[in-house]
Design a protein around this motif. Structure first.
Motif, PDB file in Angstrom:
ATOM      1  N   ALA A  60       0.824  -1.209   0.000  1.00  0.00           N
ATOM      2  CA  ALA A  60       0.000   0.000   0.000  1.00  0.00           C
ATOM      3  C   ALA A  60       0.862   1.263   0.000  1.00  0.00           C
ATOM      4  O   ALA A  60       0.414   2.333  -0.422  1.00  0.00           O
ATOM      5  CB  ALA A  60      -0.935  -0.001   1.203  1.00  0.00           C
ATOM      6  N   LYS A  61       2.106   1.140   0.460  1.00  0.00           N
ATOM      7  CA  LYS A  61       3.030   2.283   0.469  1.00  0.00           C
ATOM      8  C   LYS A  61       3.656   2.514  -0.903  1.00  0.00           C
ATOM      9  O   LYS A  61       4.330   3.534  -1.104  1.00  0.00           O
ATOM     10  CB  LYS A  61       4.134   2.049   1.504  1.00  0.00           C
ATOM     11  N   GLY A  62       3.479   1.565  -1.802  1.00  0.00           N
ATOM     12  CA  GLY A  62       3.981   1.730  -3.163  1.00  0.00           C
ATOM     13  C   GLY A  62       5.453   1.430  -3.334  1.00  0.00           C
ATOM     14  O   GLY A  62       6.034   1.763  -4.370  1.00  0.00           O
ATOM     15  N   ASP A  63       6.078   0.781  -2.327  1.00  0.00           N
ATOM     16  CA  ASP A  63       7.511   0.483  -2.409  1.00  0.00           C
ATOM     17  C   ASP A  63       7.690  -1.010  -2.674  1.00  0.00           C
ATOM     18  O   ASP A  63       7.749  -1.829  -1.752  1.00  0.00           O
ATOM     19  CB  ASP A  63       8.197   0.882  -1.104  1.00  0.00           C
ATOM     20  N   LEU A  64       7.780  -1.376  -3.944  1.00  0.00           N
ATOM     21  CA  LEU A  64       7.940  -2.774  -4.310  1.00  0.00           C
ATOM     22  C   LEU A  64       9.314  -3.315  -3.937  1.00  0.00           C
ATOM     23  O   LEU A  64       9.460  -4.497  -3.636  1.00  0.00           O
ATOM     24  CB  LEU A  64       7.706  -2.959  -5.809  1.00  0.00           C
ATOM     25  N   THR A  65      10.323  -2.433  -3.941  1.00  0.00           N
ATOM     26  CA  THR A  65      11.666  -2.873  -3.566  1.00  0.00           C
ATOM     27  C   THR A  65      11.698  -3.319  -2.115  1.00  0.00           C
ATOM     28  O   THR A  65      12.274  -4.356  -1.772  1.00  0.00           O
ATOM     29  CB  THR A  65      12.677  -1.737  -3.789  1.00  0.00           C
ATOM     30  N   ALA A  66      11.055  -2.545  -1.250  1.00  0.00           N
ATOM     31  CA  ALA A  66      10.975  -2.934   0.162  1.00  0.00           C
ATOM     32  C   ALA A  66      10.180  -4.219   0.326  1.00  0.00           C
ATOM     33  O   ALA A  66      10.530  -5.080   1.135  1.00  0.00           O
ATOM     34  CB  ALA A  66      10.337  -1.799   0.969  1.00  0.00           C
ATOM     35  N   ALA A  67       9.112  -4.345  -0.444  1.00  0.00           N
ATOM     36  CA  ALA A  67       8.299  -5.559  -0.373  1.00  0.00           C
ATOM     37  C   ALA A  67       9.099  -6.772  -0.821  1.00  0.00           C
ATOM     38  O   ALA A  67       8.988  -7.860  -0.223  1.00  0.00           O
ATOM     39  CB  ALA A  67       7.057  -5.405  -1.236  1.00  0.00           C
ATOM     40  N   ALA A  68       9.908  -6.594  -1.872  1.00  0.00           N
ATOM     41  CA  ALA A  68      10.700  -7.709  -2.387  1.00  0.00           C
ATOM     42  C   ALA A  68      11.781  -8.131  -1.411  1.00  0.00           C
ATOM     43  O   ALA A  68      12.182  -9.296  -1.398  1.00  0.00           O
ATOM     44  CB  ALA A  68      11.323  -7.321  -3.726  1.00  0.00           C
ATOM     45  N   ASN A  69      12.250  -7.191  -0.587  1.00  0.00           N
ATOM     46  CA  ASN A  69      13.310  -7.502   0.373  1.00  0.00           C
ATOM     47  C   ASN A  69      12.765  -7.911   1.733  1.00  0.00           C
ATOM     48  O   ASN A  69      13.536  -8.182   2.651  1.00  0.00           O
ATOM     49  CB  ASN A  69      14.230  -6.292   0.540  1.00  0.00           C
ATOM     50  N   SER A  85       6.974 -15.128  -5.786  1.00  0.00           N
ATOM     51  CA  SER A  85       7.593 -15.416  -7.082  1.00  0.00           C
ATOM     52  C   SER A  85       7.540 -14.185  -7.984  1.00  0.00           C
ATOM     53  O   SER A  85       8.489 -13.914  -8.734  1.00  0.00           O
ATOM     54  CB  SER A  85       6.892 -16.596  -7.756  1.00  0.00           C
ATOM     55  N   GLY A  86       6.443 -13.434  -7.888  1.00  0.00           N
ATOM     56  CA  GLY A  86       6.342 -12.196  -8.652  1.00  0.00           C
ATOM     57  C   GLY A  86       7.326 -11.144  -8.162  1.00  0.00           C
ATOM     58  O   GLY A  86       7.929 -10.416  -8.964  1.00  0.00           O
ATOM     59  N   LEU A  87       7.507 -11.059  -6.849  1.00  0.00           N
ATOM     60  CA  LEU A  87       8.464 -10.099  -6.290  1.00  0.00           C
ATOM     61  C   LEU A  87       9.892 -10.455  -6.685  1.00  0.00           C
ATOM     62  O   LEU A  87      10.709  -9.574  -6.980  1.00  0.00           O
ATOM     63  CB  LEU A  87       8.335 -10.063  -4.768  1.00  0.00           C
ATOM     64  N   ILE A  92      14.735  -8.973 -10.373  1.00  0.00           N
ATOM     65  CA  ILE A  92      15.738  -9.276 -11.413  1.00  0.00           C
ATOM     66  C   ILE A  92      15.266  -8.857 -12.804  1.00  0.00           C
ATOM     67  O   ILE A  92      15.902  -9.177 -13.800  1.00  0.00           O
ATOM     68  CB  ILE A  92      16.059 -10.784 -11.415  1.00  0.00           C
ATOM     69  N   SER A  93      14.130  -8.154 -12.864  1.00  0.00           N
ATOM     70  CA  SER A  93      13.578  -7.764 -14.166  1.00  0.00           C
ATOM     71  C   SER A  93      14.408  -6.652 -14.794  1.00  0.00           C
ATOM     72  O   SER A  93      15.029  -5.845 -14.092  1.00  0.00           O
ATOM     73  CB  SER A  93      12.134  -7.298 -14.015  1.00  0.00           C
ATOM     74  N   PRO A  94      14.424  -6.575 -16.115  1.00  0.00           N
ATOM     75  CA  PRO A  94      15.171  -5.517 -16.809  1.00  0.00           C
ATOM     76  C   PRO A  94      14.486  -4.164 -16.642  1.00  0.00           C
ATOM     77  O   PRO A  94      13.368  -4.065 -16.143  1.00  0.00           O
ATOM     78  CB  PRO A  94      15.164  -5.973 -18.264  1.00  0.00           C
ATOM     79  N   LEU A 210       0.028  -7.498 -10.293  1.00  0.00           N
ATOM     80  CA  LEU A 210       0.574  -7.072 -11.582  1.00  0.00           C
ATOM     81  C   LEU A 210       0.221  -5.618 -11.863  1.00  0.00           C
ATOM     82  O   LEU A 210       1.025  -4.872 -12.444  1.00  0.00           O
ATOM     83  CB  LEU A 210       0.033  -7.978 -12.692  1.00  0.00           C
ATOM     84  N   ASP A 211      -0.977  -5.203 -11.451  1.00  0.00           N
ATOM     85  CA  ASP A 211      -1.346  -3.793 -11.591  1.00  0.00           C
ATOM     86  C   ASP A 211      -0.427  -2.901 -10.760  1.00  0.00           C
ATOM     87  O   ASP A 211      -0.032  -1.804 -11.185  1.00  0.00           O
ATOM     88  CB  ASP A 211      -2.798  -3.581 -11.152  1.00  0.00           C
ATOM     89  N   VAL A 212      -0.091  -3.367  -9.539  1.00  0.00           N
ATOM     90  CA  VAL A 212       0.820  -2.613  -8.673  1.00  0.00           C
ATOM     91  C   VAL A 212       2.181  -2.468  -9.347  1.00  0.00           C
ATOM     92  O   VAL A 212       2.777  -1.388  -9.348  1.00  0.00           O
ATOM     93  CB  VAL A 212       0.959  -3.312  -7.305  1.00  0.00           C
TER      94      VAL A 212
END
Length: 228
Positions: A60-69, A85-87, A92-94, A210-212
């Protein structure tokens, strides 16, 4: 002969007893699968809900990097494994937005298929028992009636009274087969319906995630989170 289970069992032949033992094994196998699947389903649903609540607050905070870590442990349920798996694919996505979104989408789809297949584990046993147990019982009934008529021919006398005991012995295997099959079919339909419902949940949550990702890569704010 008294028409009680103990007396019928005492008069059954080797083939009928083999059929009964086979049906007993099938019944035990189906009961084990029922208990194991119900336990697994309840746990994975509880873990998925806990994961959705925790990860939803982070996304909800919009920080996918933090979520992935963020490491929420191993007990994250079917939903957690799909989103994780999505995170992982996101990390590692380009840098190309379209390629990154497609990479995340494929990762989500692959893991979703694995989770649905894992949830279906053991249901084939219930389907097999439910479909074959009546026929196994019918096989015992058929052979029992054949034996009853053979005994009547050897005795040289006829009439229903002569073969009624043999028919009763034979029909008990059909009844046992139905008693084994009915719970197995009911359990299979219930558990299969549960798996179908969780498959829809996974699909909806994957699309929301995926929308996020798409909004994050385009610099937009992320307002949705996965739901169990």
């Amino acid at each position: 002969m008294q028409f009680t289970l103990a007396d019928i069992w005492a008069h059954t032949g080797l083939f009928a007893r083999f059929i009964i033992f086979t049906l007993a094994f099938m019944s035990i196998a189906s009961l084990v699968v029922m208990a194991e699947r119900i336990f697994v389903f309840r746990k994975t649903r509880s873990d998925s809900r806990n994961f959705a609540a925790k990860m939803g607050a982070i996304l909800a905070k919009g920080d996918l990097t933090a979520a992935a870590n963020t490491n929420l442990g191993k007990d994250v349920g079917h939903l957690g494994r799909v989103i994780n798996s999505g995170l992982t694919a996101y990390k590692i996505s380009p840098s190309n937005k379209d390629v990154a979104v497609e990479s995340v989408a494929r990762a989500l789809e692959r893991q979703a298929q694995r989770e649905v297949q894992s949830l279906k584990r053991g249901l084939g046993v219930l389907a097999t028992v439910g479909s074959t147990a009546p026929f196994v019982g019918l096989l015992g009934t058929t052979m029992g009636i054949v034996n009853a008529f053979q005994l009547m021919a050897e005795a040289g006398s006829g009439g229903l009274g002569t073969i009624s005991a043999g028919i009763a012995e034979a029909l008990i295997t059909t009844a046992f087969g139905l008693l084994v099959a009915i719970p197995a079919v009911m359990a299979y339909n219930f558990l299969q319906g549960w798996v179908d419902a969780r498959s829809v949940d996974i699909s909806e949550s994957s699309n929301e995630f995926l929308d996020v990702v798409a909004r994050q890569l385009t610099g937009g704010a992320a307002s949705h989170s996965p739901s169990a």
